[in-house]
Design a protein around this motif. Structure first.
Motif, PDB file in Angstrom:
ATOM      1  N   UNK A   1      24.261  10.784 -34.410  1.00  0.00           N
ATOM      2  CA  UNK A   1      24.434  10.309 -35.508  1.00  0.00           C
ATOM      3  C   UNK A   1      23.788  10.863 -37.010  1.00  0.00           C
ATOM      4  N   UNK A   2      22.964  11.559 -37.320  1.00  0.00           N
ATOM      5  CA  UNK A   2      23.121  13.059 -38.469  1.00  0.00           C
ATOM      6  C   UNK A   2      21.932  13.866 -38.077  1.00  0.00           C
ATOM      7  N   UNK A   3      22.671  15.003 -39.002  1.00  0.00           N
ATOM      8  CA  UNK A   3      21.896  16.557 -38.882  1.00  0.00           C
ATOM      9  C   UNK A   3      21.423  16.551 -40.121  1.00  0.00           C
ATOM     10  N   UNK A   4      20.751  15.763 -40.945  1.00  0.00           N
ATOM     11  CA  UNK A   4      20.330  16.221 -43.000  1.00  0.00           C
ATOM     12  C   UNK A   4      20.292  17.261 -42.913  1.00  0.00           C
ATOM     13  N   UNK A   5      19.963  17.713 -43.985  1.00  0.00           N
ATOM     14  CA  UNK A   5      19.611  19.135 -44.546  1.00  0.00           C
ATOM     15  C   UNK A   5      18.640  19.429 -44.182  1.00  0.00           C
ATOM     16  N   UNK A   6      17.925  18.579 -44.035  1.00  0.00           N
ATOM     17  CA  UNK A   6      16.583  19.065 -43.200  1.00  0.00           C
ATOM     18  C   UNK A   6      16.268  19.614 -42.292  1.00  0.00           C
ATOM     19  N   UNK A   7      17.454  19.709 -41.216  1.00  0.00           N
ATOM     20  CA  UNK A   7      17.772  20.136 -39.683  1.00  0.00           C
ATOM     21  C   UNK A   7      17.145  18.973 -39.041  1.00  0.00           C
ATOM     22  N   UNK A   8      16.674  18.086 -39.026  1.00  0.00           N
ATOM     23  CA  UNK A   8      16.256  16.732 -38.228  1.00  0.00           C
ATOM     24  C   UNK A   8      17.493  16.482 -38.245  1.00  0.00           C
ATOM     25  N   UNK A   9      17.484  15.753 -36.242  1.00  0.00           N
ATOM     26  CA  UNK A   9      18.578  15.699 -35.351  1.00  0.00           C
ATOM     27  C   UNK A   9      18.511  14.205 -35.109  1.00  0.00           C
TER      28      UNK A   9
ATOM     29  N   UNK B   1      13.739  18.141 -33.682  1.00  0.00           N
ATOM     30  CA  UNK B   1      12.294  18.381 -34.791  1.00  0.00           C
ATOM     31  C   UNK B   1      12.602  20.069 -34.734  1.00  0.00           C
ATOM     32  N   UNK B   2      12.842  20.695 -36.251  1.00  0.00           N
ATOM     33  CA  UNK B   2      13.236  21.587 -36.104  1.00  0.00           C
ATOM     34  C   UNK B   2      11.741  22.480 -36.089  1.00  0.00           C
ATOM     35  N   UNK B   3      11.677  24.013 -35.584  1.00  0.00           N
ATOM     36  CA  UNK B   3      10.466  24.893 -35.707  1.00  0.00           C
ATOM     37  C   UNK B   3       9.952  24.753 -37.561  1.00  0.00           C
ATOM     38  N   UNK B   4       9.088  24.961 -37.186  1.00  0.00           N
ATOM     39  CA  UNK B   4       8.242  24.707 -38.588  1.00  0.00           C
ATOM     40  C   UNK B   4       7.944  24.240 -39.437  1.00  0.00           C
ATOM     41  N   UNK B   5       8.620  22.439 -38.962  1.00  0.00           N
ATOM     42  CA  UNK B   5       8.576  20.826 -39.705  1.00  0.00           C
ATOM     43  C   UNK B   5       7.020  20.543 -39.247  1.00  0.00           C
ATOM     44  N   UNK B   6       6.244  20.477 -40.180  1.00  0.00           N
ATOM     45  CA  UNK B   6       5.334  19.404 -39.977  1.00  0.00           C
ATOM     46  C   UNK B   6       4.785  18.321 -39.626  1.00  0.00           C
ATOM     47  N   UNK B   7       4.220  17.580 -38.986  1.00  0.00           N
ATOM     48  CA  UNK B   7       4.286  16.054 -37.833  1.00  0.00           C
ATOM     49  C   UNK B   7       2.913  15.780 -38.558  1.00  0.00           C
ATOM     50  N   UNK B   8       3.047  14.224 -39.217  1.00  0.00           N
ATOM     51  CA  UNK B   8       2.342  13.476 -39.919  1.00  0.00           C
ATOM     52  C   UNK B   8       2.075  12.355 -39.142  1.00  0.00           C
ATOM     53  N   UNK B   9       0.600  12.351 -39.345  1.00  0.00           N
ATOM     54  CA  UNK B   9       0.581  10.752 -37.609  1.00  0.00           C
ATOM     55  C   UNK B   9      -0.315   9.554 -38.731  1.00  0.00           C
ATOM     56  N   UNK B  10       0.520   8.773 -38.866  1.00  0.00           N
ATOM     57  CA  UNK B  10      -0.444   7.564 -39.464  1.00  0.00           C
ATOM     58  C   UNK B  10      -0.729   6.937 -39.029  1.00  0.00           C
TER      59      UNK B  10
ATOM     60  N   UNK C   1       7.985  13.037 -40.545  1.00  0.00           N
ATOM     61  CA  UNK C   1       7.936  14.499 -40.849  1.00  0.00           C
ATOM     62  C   UNK C   1       8.261  15.655 -41.746  1.00  0.00           C
ATOM     63  N   UNK C   2       7.578  16.120 -41.793  1.00  0.00           N
ATOM     64  CA  UNK C   2       8.111  17.199 -43.351  1.00  0.00           C
ATOM     65  C   UNK C   2       8.793  18.103 -42.824  1.00  0.00           C
ATOM     66  N   UNK C   3      10.379  18.231 -43.292  1.00  0.00           N
ATOM     67  CA  UNK C   3      10.524  18.918 -43.037  1.00  0.00           C
ATOM     68  C   UNK C   3      10.483  20.903 -43.358  1.00  0.00           C
ATOM     69  N   UNK C   4      10.943  22.062 -43.111  1.00  0.00           N
ATOM     70  CA  UNK C   4      10.467  23.081 -43.132  1.00  0.00           C
ATOM     71  C   UNK C   4      11.336  23.084 -44.205  1.00  0.00           C
ATOM     72  N   UNK C   5      10.331  24.193 -45.545  1.00  0.00           N
ATOM     73  CA  UNK C   5      10.592  24.754 -46.632  1.00  0.00           C
ATOM     74  C   UNK C   5      11.760  26.240 -45.831  1.00  0.00           C
ATOM     75  N   UNK C   6      12.802  26.154 -46.464  1.00  0.00           N
ATOM     76  CA  UNK C   6      13.923  27.415 -47.008  1.00  0.00           C
ATOM     77  C   UNK C   6      13.524  27.971 -47.720  1.00  0.00           C
TER      78      UNK C   6
END
Length: 175
Positions: free
Chosen positions: A28-36, A51-60, A170-175
Protein backbone atom coordinates in the motif's frame (compact mmCIF):
# COMPACT_ATOMS: atom_id res chain seq x y z
CA UNK A 1 22.11 -31.68 19.24
CA UNK A 2 19.73 -33.06 16.60
CA UNK A 3 16.88 -31.08 18.17
CA UNK A 4 18.89 -27.89 17.82
CA UNK A 5 19.57 -28.60 14.12
CA UNK A 6 15.91 -29.50 13.57
CA UNK A 7 14.76 -26.28 15.29
CA UNK A 8 17.08 -24.19 13.14
CA UNK A 9 15.81 -25.94 10.00
CA UNK A 10 12.16 -25.38 10.98
CA UNK A 11 12.85 -21.77 11.86
CA UNK A 12 14.55 -21.20 8.53
CA UNK A 13 11.67 -22.82 6.64
CA UNK A 14 9.14 -20.81 8.67
CA UNK A 15 11.03 -17.59 8.08
CA UNK A 16 11.17 -18.27 4.34
CA UNK A 17 7.44 -18.99 4.28
CA UNK A 18 6.76 -15.74 6.13
CA UNK A 19 8.95 -13.74 3.77
CA UNK A 20 7.27 -15.37 0.76
CA UNK A 21 3.80 -14.63 2.14
CA UNK A 22 4.53 -10.99 2.99
CA UNK A 23 6.27 -10.18 -0.27
CA UNK A 24 3.31 -11.57 -2.22
CA UNK A 25 0.98 -9.04 -0.55
CA UNK A 26 0.26 -5.84 -2.44
CA UNK A 27 2.19 -2.92 -1.05
CA UNK A 28 0.00 0.00 0.00
CA UNK A 29 2.55 2.56 1.06
CA UNK A 30 6.14 2.85 2.12
CA UNK A 31 6.35 6.25 3.72
CA UNK A 32 9.53 8.28 3.94
CA UNK A 33 9.45 7.14 7.56
CA UNK A 34 10.21 3.55 6.51
CA UNK A 35 6.82 2.26 7.73
CA UNK A 36 5.40 -0.19 5.18
CA UNK A 37 1.64 -0.84 5.04
CA UNK A 38 0.21 -3.85 3.20
CA UNK A 39 -3.42 -4.32 2.21
CA UNK A 40 -5.58 -6.71 0.27
CA UNK A 41 -8.95 -5.82 -1.21
CA UNK A 42 -10.92 -2.64 -0.76
CA UNK A 43 -11.65 -2.73 2.98
CA UNK A 44 -10.06 0.35 4.64
CA UNK A 45 -7.61 -1.42 6.93
CA UNK A 46 -4.07 -2.69 6.44
CA UNK A 47 -3.56 -6.43 6.61
CA UNK A 48 -0.06 -5.97 8.03
CA UNK A 49 2.38 -3.18 8.84
CA UNK A 50 6.17 -3.27 9.03
CA UNK A 51 7.78 -0.84 11.48
CA UNK A 52 11.47 -0.03 11.05
CA UNK A 53 14.04 -0.55 13.78
CA UNK A 54 14.53 2.48 15.97
CA UNK A 55 10.89 3.63 15.84
CA UNK A 56 9.15 4.57 19.09
CA UNK A 57 5.87 2.84 19.90
CA UNK A 58 3.15 4.84 21.62
CA UNK A 59 0.17 3.07 23.22
CA UNK A 60 -2.91 5.18 23.88
CA UNK A 61 -5.43 3.99 26.46
CA UNK A 62 -8.92 3.14 25.33
CA UNK A 63 -11.09 6.21 24.81
CA UNK A 64 -14.81 6.56 24.64
CA UNK A 65 -16.80 9.59 23.62
CA UNK A 66 -17.13 12.59 25.89
CA UNK A 67 -20.67 13.66 26.82
CA UNK A 68 -22.44 15.12 23.79
CA UNK A 69 -25.68 16.24 25.50
CA UNK A 70 -25.10 17.70 28.97
CA UNK A 71 -28.86 17.96 29.55
CA UNK A 72 -29.30 14.16 29.29
CA UNK A 73 -29.04 11.88 32.33
CA UNK A 74 -25.38 11.16 33.21
CA UNK A 75 -23.93 7.92 31.80
CA UNK A 76 -26.95 7.41 29.56
CA UNK A 77 -27.00 6.60 25.87
CA UNK A 78 -28.74 9.93 25.30
CA UNK A 79 -25.77 11.73 26.87
CA UNK A 80 -23.24 10.13 24.49
CA UNK A 81 -25.15 9.55 21.24
CA UNK A 82 -25.37 6.70 18.76
CA UNK A 83 -22.46 4.58 17.57
CA UNK A 84 -21.50 6.88 14.70
CA UNK A 85 -21.55 9.94 16.97
CA UNK A 86 -19.55 8.16 19.67
CA UNK A 87 -17.01 6.81 17.20
CA UNK A 88 -16.44 10.24 15.70
CA UNK A 89 -16.09 11.82 19.17
CA UNK A 90 -13.70 9.06 20.31
CA UNK A 91 -11.54 9.53 17.21
CA UNK A 92 -11.49 13.29 17.83
CA UNK A 93 -10.23 12.62 21.38
CA UNK A 94 -7.56 10.27 20.03
CA UNK A 95 -6.51 12.83 17.44
CA UNK A 96 -6.16 15.48 20.19
CA UNK A 97 -4.04 13.15 22.35
CA UNK A 98 -1.80 12.30 19.39
CA UNK A 99 -1.39 15.99 18.60
CA UNK A 100 -0.08 16.58 22.16
CA UNK A 101 2.63 14.04 21.28
CA UNK A 102 3.37 15.68 17.90
CA UNK A 103 1.73 12.76 16.10
CA UNK A 104 -1.23 12.48 13.74
CA UNK A 105 -3.83 9.87 12.86
CA UNK A 106 -1.46 8.92 10.02
CA UNK A 107 0.96 7.61 12.67
CA UNK A 108 -1.60 5.08 14.00
CA UNK A 109 -0.54 1.54 13.11
CA UNK A 110 -2.98 -0.54 15.19
CA UNK A 111 -6.52 -0.01 16.41
CA UNK A 112 -8.81 -2.05 18.65
CA UNK A 113 -12.47 -1.08 18.66
CA UNK A 114 -14.68 -2.45 21.43
CA UNK A 115 -18.39 -2.21 20.62
CA UNK A 116 -21.59 -2.82 22.58
CA UNK A 117 -24.92 -3.55 20.94
CA UNK A 118 -27.25 -0.57 20.91
CA UNK A 119 -29.82 -1.39 23.64
CA UNK A 120 -32.61 -0.04 21.43
CA UNK A 121 -31.87 -2.32 18.46
CA UNK A 122 -29.95 -5.12 20.23
CA UNK A 123 -27.46 -4.94 17.32
CA UNK A 124 -23.93 -3.65 16.84
CA UNK A 125 -23.94 -0.64 14.55
CA UNK A 126 -20.85 -1.60 12.53
CA UNK A 127 -22.00 0.59 9.62
CA UNK A 128 -22.26 3.63 11.92
CA UNK A 129 -18.76 2.96 13.27
CA UNK A 130 -17.41 2.66 9.71
CA UNK A 131 -19.02 5.98 8.66
CA UNK A 132 -17.02 7.76 11.35
CA UNK A 133 -13.85 5.67 10.90
CA UNK A 134 -13.65 6.40 7.16
CA UNK A 135 -13.65 10.14 7.89
CA UNK A 136 -10.20 9.62 9.42
CA UNK A 137 -8.64 6.68 7.59
CA UNK A 138 -8.27 5.98 3.88
CA UNK A 139 -9.04 9.52 2.78
CA UNK A 140 -7.10 11.56 0.24
CA UNK A 141 -5.92 13.77 3.11
CA UNK A 142 -4.97 10.80 5.35
CA UNK A 143 -4.46 7.58 3.35
CA UNK A 144 -2.54 5.62 6.03
CA UNK A 145 -4.54 2.60 7.17
CA UNK A 146 -3.92 0.87 10.52
CA UNK A 147 -4.35 -2.82 11.17
CA UNK A 148 -7.60 -3.07 13.05
CA UNK A 149 -9.82 -5.42 15.03
CA UNK A 150 -13.39 -4.73 16.10
CA UNK A 151 -14.83 -6.68 19.04
CA UNK A 152 -18.36 -7.13 20.33
CA UNK A 153 -18.27 -6.96 24.12
CA UNK A 154 -20.98 -7.40 26.74
CA UNK A 155 -20.43 -3.98 28.29
CA UNK A 156 -17.97 -1.15 28.69
CA UNK A 157 -16.96 0.66 31.89
CA UNK A 158 -19.32 3.56 31.16
CA UNK A 159 -22.90 2.34 30.66
CA UNK A 160 -23.57 5.15 28.16
CA UNK A 161 -20.77 4.11 25.84
CA UNK A 162 -21.41 2.00 22.77
CA UNK A 163 -17.77 2.13 21.70
CA UNK A 164 -14.26 2.42 23.12
CA UNK A 165 -11.16 2.69 20.94
CA UNK A 166 -7.50 2.11 21.75
CA UNK A 167 -4.67 2.75 19.34
CA UNK A 168 -0.97 2.16 18.93
CA UNK A 169 1.01 4.77 17.05
CA UNK A 170 4.59 4.83 15.84
CA UNK A 171 7.07 7.69 15.78
CA UNK A 172 9.51 7.00 12.98
CA UNK A 173 13.21 6.94 13.81
CA UNK A 174 15.12 10.16 13.27
CA UNK A 175 17.40 10.11 10.28
Amino acid sequence: MNNVRLSKTLLSAGTLALVAATTAMPLVAKAETGIVRHAEGDFPISTSIEVPAGASTIYLSGMGAPVQDKTAPPKSLEAYGDTQTQTLASLQRIEAELKKLNLTMGDVVQMHIYMVADPRTKQLDFAGMMKAYTQYFGTAKQPNLPVRSAFAVAQLANPGWLIEIEVTAVRAPKK
